[in-house]
Design an enzyme around this catalytic site. Structure first.
Site, PDB file in Angstrom:
ATOM      1  N   LEU A  65      -4.532  12.068  -4.619  1.00 56.88           N
ATOM      2  CA  LEU A  65      -5.462  11.739  -3.534  1.00 56.88           C
ATOM      3  C   LEU A  65      -5.172  10.333  -3.001  1.00 56.88           C
ATOM      4  O   LEU A  65      -4.428   9.572  -3.618  1.00 56.88           O
ATOM      5  CB  LEU A  65      -6.900  11.820  -4.064  1.00 56.88           C
ATOM      6  CG  LEU A  65      -7.307  13.164  -4.666  1.00 56.88           C
ATOM      7  CD1 LEU A  65      -8.748  13.114  -5.158  1.00 56.88           C
ATOM      8  CD2 LEU A  65      -7.126  14.298  -3.667  1.00 56.88           C
ATOM      9  N   PRO A  66      -5.788   9.984  -1.855  1.00 62.02           N
ATOM     10  CA  PRO A  66      -5.448   8.681  -1.268  1.00 62.02           C
ATOM     11  C   PRO A  66      -5.790   7.461  -2.135  1.00 62.02           C
ATOM     12  O   PRO A  66      -4.933   6.608  -2.364  1.00 62.02           O
ATOM     13  CB  PRO A  66      -6.241   8.664   0.050  1.00 62.02           C
ATOM     14  CG  PRO A  66      -6.469  10.109   0.384  1.00 62.02           C
ATOM     15  CD  PRO A  66      -6.595  10.809  -0.942  1.00 62.02           C
ATOM     16  N   THR A  96      -2.310   6.553  -6.541  1.00 62.63           N
ATOM     17  CA  THR A  96      -2.272   5.110  -6.822  1.00 62.63           C
ATOM     18  C   THR A  96      -3.678   4.563  -6.604  1.00 62.63           C
ATOM     19  O   THR A  96      -4.176   4.570  -5.476  1.00 62.63           O
ATOM     20  CB  THR A  96      -1.284   4.389  -5.880  1.00 62.63           C
ATOM     21  OG1 THR A  96      -0.008   5.005  -6.003  1.00 62.63           O
ATOM     22  CG2 THR A  96      -1.182   2.921  -6.238  1.00 62.63           C
ATOM     23  N   LYS A 171       2.476   0.259 -11.299  1.00 61.02           N
ATOM     24  CA  LYS A 171       2.667   0.749  -9.921  1.00 61.02           C
ATOM     25  C   LYS A 171       2.366  -0.337  -8.888  1.00 61.02           C
ATOM     26  O   LYS A 171       3.114  -0.513  -7.923  1.00 61.02           O
ATOM     27  CB  LYS A 171       1.766   1.974  -9.715  1.00 61.02           C
ATOM     28  CG  LYS A 171       1.714   2.504  -8.311  1.00 61.02           C
ATOM     29  CD  LYS A 171       3.034   3.080  -7.851  1.00 61.02           C
ATOM     30  CE  LYS A 171       2.953   3.461  -6.368  1.00 61.02           C
ATOM     31  NZ  LYS A 171       4.252   3.844  -5.842  1.00 61.02           N
ATOM     32  N   LYS A 246      -3.408  -0.797   1.041  1.00 63.25           N
ATOM     33  CA  LYS A 246      -4.313  -0.520  -0.088  1.00 63.25           C
ATOM     34  C   LYS A 246      -3.687  -1.016  -1.402  1.00 63.25           C
ATOM     35  O   LYS A 246      -4.318  -1.695  -2.199  1.00 63.25           O
ATOM     36  CB  LYS A 246      -4.564   0.992  -0.177  1.00 63.25           C
ATOM     37  CG  LYS A 246      -5.361   1.423  -1.392  1.00 63.25           C
ATOM     38  CD  LYS A 246      -5.120   2.887  -1.771  1.00 63.25           C
ATOM     39  CE  LYS A 246      -3.714   3.142  -2.221  1.00 63.25           C
ATOM     40  NZ  LYS A 246      -3.466   4.433  -2.862  1.00 63.25           N
TER      41      LYS A 246
HETATM   42  P1  NAD Z   1      -1.885  11.748   2.032  1.00 65.32           P
HETATM   43  O1  NAD Z   1      -3.008  11.103   2.751  1.00 65.32           O
HETATM   44  O2  NAD Z   1      -0.757  12.356   2.783  1.00 65.32           O
HETATM   45  O3  NAD Z   1      -2.472  12.915   1.065  1.00 65.32           O
HETATM   46  C1  NAD Z   1      -3.704  12.879   0.417  1.00 65.32           C
HETATM   47  C2  NAD Z   1      -4.307  14.275   0.489  1.00 65.32           C
HETATM   48  O4  NAD Z   1      -5.517  14.302  -0.264  1.00 65.32           O
HETATM   49  C3  NAD Z   1      -4.663  14.719   1.909  1.00 65.32           C
HETATM   50  O5  NAD Z   1      -4.012  15.948   2.193  1.00 65.32           O
HETATM   51  C4  NAD Z   1      -6.187  14.856   1.878  1.00 65.32           C
HETATM   52  O6  NAD Z   1      -6.662  15.910   2.699  1.00 65.32           O
HETATM   53  C5  NAD Z   1      -6.414  15.157   0.407  1.00 65.32           C
HETATM   54  N1  NAD Z   1      -7.763  14.885  -0.075  1.00 65.32           N
HETATM   55  C6  NAD Z   1      -8.512  13.771   0.065  1.00 65.32           C
HETATM   56  N2  NAD Z   1      -9.694  13.909  -0.573  1.00 65.32           N
HETATM   57  C7  NAD Z   1      -9.676  15.139  -1.138  1.00 65.32           C
HETATM   58  C8  NAD Z   1     -10.608  15.877  -1.922  1.00 65.32           C
HETATM   59  N3  NAD Z   1     -11.790  15.377  -2.269  1.00 65.32           N
HETATM   60  N4  NAD Z   1     -10.265  17.113  -2.333  1.00 65.32           N
HETATM   61  C9  NAD Z   1      -9.077  17.647  -1.987  1.00 65.32           C
HETATM   62  N5  NAD Z   1      -8.147  17.003  -1.250  1.00 65.32           N
HETATM   63  C10 NAD Z   1      -8.454  15.769  -0.816  1.00 65.32           C
HETATM   64  O7  NAD Z   1      -1.345  10.675   0.982  1.00 65.32           O
HETATM   65  P2  NAD Z   1       0.051  10.702   0.176  1.00 65.32           P
HETATM   66  O8  NAD Z   1       1.069   9.948   0.960  1.00 65.32           O
HETATM   67  O9  NAD Z   1       0.319  12.076  -0.303  1.00 65.32           O
HETATM   68  O10 NAD Z   1      -0.359   9.759  -1.050  1.00 65.32           O
HETATM   69  C11 NAD Z   1      -1.182  10.220  -2.118  1.00 65.32           C
HETATM   70  C12 NAD Z   1      -1.218   9.137  -3.180  1.00 65.32           C
HETATM   71  O11 NAD Z   1       0.110   8.865  -3.640  1.00 65.32           O
HETATM   72  C13 NAD Z   1      -1.778   7.788  -2.669  1.00 65.32           C
HETATM   73  O12 NAD Z   1      -2.565   7.201  -3.678  1.00 65.32           O
HETATM   74  C14 NAD Z   1      -0.519   6.978  -2.397  1.00 65.32           C
HETATM   75  O13 NAD Z   1      -0.765   5.586  -2.506  1.00 65.32           O
HETATM   76  C15 NAD Z   1       0.416   7.503  -3.476  1.00 65.32           C
HETATM   77  N6  NAD Z   1       1.864   7.416  -3.170  1.00 65.32           N
HETATM   78  C16 NAD Z   1       2.353   7.783  -1.959  1.00 65.32           C
HETATM   79  C17 NAD Z   1       3.724   7.692  -1.724  1.00 65.32           C
HETATM   80  C18 NAD Z   1       4.328   8.078  -0.396  1.00 65.32           C
HETATM   81  O14 NAD Z   1       5.523   7.777  -0.170  1.00 65.32           O
HETATM   82  N7  NAD Z   1       3.604   8.747   0.504  1.00 65.32           N
HETATM   83  C19 NAD Z   1       4.589   7.236  -2.733  1.00 65.32           C
HETATM   84  C20 NAD Z   1       4.060   6.916  -3.983  1.00 65.32           C
HETATM   85  C21 NAD Z   1       2.681   7.007  -4.191  1.00 65.32           C
END
Ligand code: NAD
Length: 295
Positions: A65-66, A96, A171, A246
């Site tokens: 999740l975010p 994260t 991280k 964030k």
């Molecule tokens: P994103 O916003 O694309 O995905 C998050 C998903 O969570 C969304 O599809 C949203 O609809 C869903 N969501 C939110 N609340 C929810 C709930 N209560 N129930 C079900 N689904 C829910 O974000 P992302 O890029 O996939 O990143 C996710 C995590 O990974 C973050 O914490 C980010 O910091 C970390 N991260 C991202 C990357 C990257 O390159 N994108 C790399 C490493 C770590």
């Protein structure tokens, strides 16, 4: 057979869940965005109508999740998922989030006889798709051994960082370095091009020299230098600038708690906040390049 509930199918979660499916795990998936659920359902996952539905009959829950507030809302409180899991179930929290937030979920999970790991990842969307993520794990080593085959289906490097919350600390340290490198690379690219160099030539010289770093290897912020980098796709896909802001905020919080001196991280946070004010928060974090070029 391991039954996994996968919650959060965004940029990272969707390809991670897909790799678990391809490795033969049984998956029930949920996201607030129905299209993501439908996409995986076509590939063999069971579609859940809610997070609570997803965990029915599951022995493992993975969440992606975010931010902290989403994770705490998902697991904690009367309606939280922790109360819906059978004792002995595994919670693998891969978002994260703040180390303290992760520890809060760890404590609540332990009170209910559940095992939990904080397991944030590095490697970006490309690593998620290729199944080559790095996992930085906080929690008990014995729990990690139980979960190892699951992590191995999504990643290549699996590190035990230390006790509860340690994965999140590793991280935010890593992402602080990444943000600083991205800004430094973007600023140097703009400087070189403004002084007459071809972007691709400059990028290659720095990549092979002492300025070389991960952003020059895999993620050049100058459009057109790397065909598959977000910069060459209008800064779409990848890792959103608002998520980088964030993470830099989380690093500053951790620095505050321990009175650590982190001037580069503090400046990087201010620069990313500027981007957010320009309405670029949803774009990939390499969009920081645009601060250094005249439109
Ligand atoms: P994103 O916003 O694309 O995905 C998050 C998903 O969570 C969304 O599809 C949203 O609809 C869903 N969501 C939110 N609340 C929810 C709930 N209560 N129930 C079900 N689904 C829910 O974000 P992302 O890029 O996939 O990143 C996710 C995590 O990974 C973050 O914490 C980010 O910091 C970390 N991260 C991202 C990357 C990257 O390159 N994108 C790399 C490493 C770590």
């Amino acid at each position: 057979m391991t039954q996994i509930a996968f919650i959060g199918l965004g940029h990272m979660g969707l390809p991670m869940a897909r790799n678990l499916l391809n490795a033969g795990f049984a998956l029930k998936v949920f996201d607030l965005v129905p299209a993501a659920v439908e996409e995986l359902a076509k590939e063999g996952a069971q579609a859940a109508s809610s997070a609570a539905d997803a965990v029915q009959g599951a022995d493992v829950v993975i969440s992606m999740l975010p931010a902290s507030r989403h994770v705490e809302a998902l697991y904690l409180g009367d309606a939280g998922l922790l109360g819906k899991l059978a004792p002995g179930s595994l919670v693998l929290e891969c978002s994260t989030i703040a180390p303290e937030s992760a520890r809060k979920v760890h404590r609540a999970a332990a009170e209910r006889g559940l095992e939990m790991l904080d397991a944030p990842v590095s490697g970006g969307t490309a690593g998620a798709a290729a199944g080559t993520l790095t996992f930085m794990i906080g929690g008990q080593a014995s729990t990690l051994e139980k979960a190892r085959p699951i992590f191995a289906a999504m990643g290549k490097n699996i590190f035990h960082a230390g006790p509860d919350g340690a994965g999140q600390v590793a991280k935010v340290c890593n992402n602080q370095v990444l943000a600083v490198q991205m800004i430094a690379t973007a600023e140097a690219m703009a400087l070189g091009v403004a002084n007459g160099l071809e972007p691709a030539v400059l990028a290659e010289i720095m990549r092979q020299s002492s300025g070389g770093n991960w952003t020059l290897e895999k993620y050049n912020p100058w459009p057109g230098v790397m065909e598959n980098a977000p910069a060459s796709k209008g800064y779409s896909g990848g890792f959103m600038a608002e998520l980088m802001a964030k993470d830099l905020g989380l690093a500053q919080e951790a620095a505050q708690v321990t009175a650590s001196s982190t001037p580069m991280g503090a400046l990087a946070l201010q620069i990313y906040r500027l981007l957010l004010k320009q309405g670029k928060g949803k774009q990939d974090f390499s969009v920081v390049q645009q601060l250094f070029v005249s439109e």
